[in-house]
Design a protein around this motif. Structure first.
Motif, short mmCIF file in Angstrom:
data_model
loop_
_atom_site.label_atom_id
_atom_site.label_comp_id
_atom_site.label_asym_id
_atom_site.label_seq_id
_atom_site.Cartn_x
_atom_site.Cartn_y
_atom_site.Cartn_z
N ARG A 181 7.17 2.33 -8.63
CA ARG A 181 7.77 2.98 -7.46
C ARG A 181 8.09 1.91 -6.42
NH1 ARG A 181 4.97 7.37 -3.25
NH2 ARG A 181 6.75 7.46 -1.80
N TYR A 183 8.55 0.54 -2.65
CA TYR A 183 8.00 0.80 -1.33
C TYR A 183 8.65 -0.11 -0.30
CZ TYR A 183 4.13 3.31 -3.58
OH TYR A 183 3.38 4.21 -4.31
N GLY A 488 5.78 6.04 1.04
CA GLY A 488 6.59 4.90 0.62
C GLY A 488 6.59 3.71 1.55
#
Length: 536
Positions: A181, A183, A488
């Protein structure tokens, strides 16, 4: 410090006079002068016992210092210094004679004393296991380990994820990837986005192909590499100083430099927010140590006024930019006090070099000071310079002395070719692309201004790319950090003992690569989560 990081056994040449300083003795002094109320026997036995860590009752005059008691060259040097304090005029070079015995050392202090046979001394009693606590015999059983585990458990007791040692999957600039993911990252010291830059990567590849991955020994023994020489010249030019010396660790640079510059007759005055590496250097040096209130030149002046005449040397140590608070040292005020009281001044620019000043040349450029007004400019290569290691800069004469005597340099392996190449390429990029420093400054000012407008407590942060948001309560700080991560955004939660109890905070490190929209989004999300945490 007797162990050599380069892999050579300490004391491998015990009969040689060490490269470091020894007690100076004028050649016209015929013999030492033992202090009032002391005698040569007591001085020698007490100092040999202290330096060699031997029970006083076990020492005899027929014992040899090197072969019998195991003194190496560094221990002999320490012994010489300690005896010299108690017996002014002691000719320390005589102590390094091969085969010197304890009795022979006594005779050096008192040549007229008749030599007598060593009295019979009872052996030291045999130690028994009951004489010490069993918890001291295993690191696993240390009370500090149990306390650490309790603190570790308390961090996630409220259900938040553990915020440290996350695995990043690529170069960290304004963004990072964790667990597939992406960020928005405010947790990196890659201030100018140079780590991972194609020019830096290419320079590293060429260096490894030509020189390999290690220089394999200290530079004094294995010789120099052109890369390191060029790096030190480039750093000296960047800083505006006579010369520079690079070392393999930023933390170790402070430890060995302070430990080398001052000793037991000296005083170190440091800012109360000094980095751990400065405190460890003070401990190594054996000098007296006093903190002064953070950025308080009045408190520093008071300590200098009442203490300067009591010590041989006084070293003032400050940081260019303080990484917990994000503020700058009042360098002109510190320089004025350094001159007035005849002190030495060392400036740690770990977070200010590359980030502060019109061209990123640090607090010296920011305040427009004469570079020679600071005795020692220290910095790290792991942040703006996209590498790893540290440097010391100053006059060419001082650096030449350090190059031949500084333990953390002489007895340590040199910078790897890859790290030297990366730092050199980064130095050249910073000079060639001044827009990076300007972009960093804009982003930092934007973040700080938005945070202030949102009512977030940023303390004394100003003129640096470091913005703390002080939330006070540890649980609240961790909860906000956890919520930011879920949304995030990566920011570092900092708790006691890194900061004082009640001053827990989130730290945001801006980079030149952050985009305006991302900065605005991060502050908006932060303000929402801080407000939500306050309602709980």
């Amino acid at each position: 410090v007797a162990a050599r990081a380069g892999g050579e056994p300490a004391g491998s040449a015990p009969a040689q006079v060490p490269a470091g300083p020894v007690v100076p003795t004028p050649s016209d002094v015929p013999a030492s002068s033992v202090g009032p109320g002391e005698d040569a026997v007591s001085i020698v036995l007490e100092e040999v016992s202290r330096t060699g860590v031997f029970p006083l009752a076990d020492l005899g005059e027929d014992m040899t210092l090197v072969a019998g008691l195991g003194f190496d060259s560094l221990m002999l040097q320490e012994l010489a210094v300690n005896i010299g304090r108690r017996a002014p005029g002691f000719r320390s070079e005589d102590l390094f004679a091969p085969g010197l015995t304890v009795g022979g050392l006594i005779a050096l202090l008192d040549p007229d004393r008749p030599r007598t046979a060593a009295p019979g001394r009872p052996p030291s009693p045999r130690a028994r296991a009951a004489d010490w606590g069993t918890a001291t015999a295993s690191v696993d059983d240390f009370p500090e380990v149990a306390l650490f585990e309790e603190r570790l458990a308390s961090i996630t007791a409220g259900g938040a994820e553990f915020p440290y040692f996350r695995v990043h999957e690529g170069t960290i600039r304004d963004t990072t990837v964790i667990g597939d993911r992406s960020y928005l990252s405010f947790g990196s010291y890659n201030y100018l986005g140079i780590s991972g830059h194609p020019a830096v990567n290419e320079a590293v590849h060429r260096a490894v192909e030509r020189y390999g991955t290690s220089v394999s020994a200290s530079r004094a023994l294995s010789g120099e590499r052109e890369l390191t020489i060029r790096l030190e010249r480039a750093l000296a030019g960047f800083l505006g100083v006579g010369d520079c010396l690079t070392l393999v660790s930023g933390h170790a640079t402070n430890v060995t430099a302070i430990g080398h510059l001052v000793g037991a007759e000296d005083l170190v005055l440091h800012d109360a927010l000094a980095h751990d590496s400065i405190l460890q250097g003070c401990a190594l040096s054996g000098a007296a140590r006093r903190p002064f209130a953070h950025n308080d030149s009045g408190d520093l002046e008071h300590l200098l006024r009442i203490n300067r005449s009591r010590f041989r040397r006084v070293l003032v140590v400050v940081e260019g930019a303080y990484s917990m608070d994000g503020d700058l040292v009042d360098l002109p005020a510190v320089i004025e006090l350094k001159k007035r009281y005849g002190a030495l001044l060392m400036v740690d620019e770990a977070h200010s070099i590359g980030t502060v000043g019109e061209h990123g040349r640090g607090v010296g450029e920011f305040f427009g000071v004469d570079r020679s007004d600071v005795d020692l400019w220290m910095g790290t290569l792991s942040k703006s310079f996209a590498s790893c290691g540290g440097y010391l800069g100053g006059s060419a004469r001082m650096v030449r002395w350090l190059r031949h005597t500084l333990p953390g340099f002489v007895y340590s392996v040199g910078l790897t070719p890859a790290n030297a190449a990366a730092a050199l390429a980064a130095t050249e990029l910073i000079a060639a692309e001044p827009h990076r420093v300007r972009a960093l400054r804009r982003n930092a000012e934007l973040f700080l201004g938005l945070a202030a407008a949102a009512g977030l407590p940023t303390g004394s942060s100003a003129d640096t790319p470091i913005v703390p948001v002080v939330l006070g309560d540890s649980a609240r700080t961790l909860r906000v950090a956890d919520r930011l991560f879920a949304r995030g955004v990566v920011a570092d939660p900092i708790f006691h003992p890194a900061v004082e109890e009640g001053l827990s905070r989130l730290r945001f490190f801006l980079t030149s690569e952050h985009r305006e929209d991302d900065v605005r989004r991060a502050v908006a999300v932060l303000a929402e989560e801080v407000a939500a945490a306050a309602r709980l």
